[in-house]
Design an enzyme around this catalytic site. Structure first.
Site, short mmCIF file in Angstrom:
data_model
loop_
_atom_site.label_atom_id
_atom_site.label_comp_id
_atom_site.label_asym_id
_atom_site.label_seq_id
_atom_site.Cartn_x
_atom_site.Cartn_y
_atom_site.Cartn_z
N GLN A 162 -128.96 -2.22 17.46
CA GLN A 162 -128.94 -3.49 18.41
C GLN A 162 -129.70 -4.64 18.04
OE1 GLN A 162 -130.87 -0.70 18.90
NE2 GLN A 162 -133.04 -1.14 19.14
N MET A 180 -133.06 4.40 26.18
CA MET A 180 -133.92 4.87 25.19
C MET A 180 -133.88 6.39 25.11
SD MET A 180 -135.70 2.27 23.74
CE MET A 180 -137.26 2.76 23.15
N GLU A 224 -131.13 1.56 14.94
CA GLU A 224 -131.53 0.43 15.56
C GLU A 224 -130.48 -0.61 15.35
OE1 GLU A 224 -134.17 0.91 17.25
OE2 GLU A 224 -135.34 2.47 16.44
#
Ligand SMILES: [Zn+2]
Length: 192
Positions: free
Chosen positions: A90, A11, A88
């Site tokens: 993932q 992150m 994003e």
């Protein structure tokens, strides 16, 4: 030759910043890009990719039922696309990653996917697993743990700041926070 790129990290490594900068580089040469982000991320206004350093751009939303080939073909039918950038990533399904590889191979449009590699339990996200397997280029975006080592793992902290060990991979609407740490500090945080 067009390629499928996977920019991965823990992150807060500046993924959205790199994505938006890459999009800008195409646009200032008069090239059209398509931005996509997951509808699951409700930190910001929906349909936006926002960087923590203050820049943002509008984006189309995807969820795990989105037909990416149809969505992208529809965009191409309107006007030529020079690049597709996905935040994003993932949260993509394995099938959606395969679809993106088809866009690269058959439409010859580069696809740049940006995502978190592993979840708070140290497991690969589905989209990241598929991207690690299928991408032409893997690029690690680096960030650091509080100890100064490279942070490769993510821990989830509850409202009291205690590391969470169990739970859903994606917490929707929760108040949990995420912290990027090195593997040693990840193991210390999740140890019983
Ligand atoms: Zn550390």
């Amino acid at each position: 030759m067009a390629k499928l790129y996977f920019y991965y990290s823990a992150m807060n490594a500046g993924k959205s910043t790199v994505l938006l900068q890459s999009a800008h580089n195409y646009q200032e040469r008069g090239m059209r890009v398509l931005l996509l982000t997951a509808s699951i991320d409700d930190r910001f206004e929906t349909g936006h990719i926002a960087s923590r350093i203050g820049i943002s751009a509008e984006a189309c939303l995807f969820d795990n039922s989105t037909d990416l080939v149809a969505l992208i073909q529809n965009e191409i039918n309107q006007q030529t696309l020079s690049c597709i950038l996905i935040d994003e990533a993932q949260f993509l399904t394995k099938e959606q990653v395969y679809a993106l590889s088809e866009i690269v191979d058959k439409q010859h449009i580069p696809v740049l996917a940006f995502g978190i590699r592993t979840d708070f339990q140290g497991e690969l996200f589905e989209g990241s697993q598929a991207l690690l397997a299928w991408s032409d280029k893997l690029i690690e975006l680096k960030t650091v743990c509080h100890c100064g080592s490279k942070a490769t793992m993510v821990i989830r902290l509850n409202e009291q700041g205690i590391p969470v060990k169990e739970g859903a991979q994606v917490e929707i609407g929760g108040n949990d926070r995420y912290l990027s740490v090195c593997r040693k500090h990840f193991k210390e945080a999740v140890r019983d």
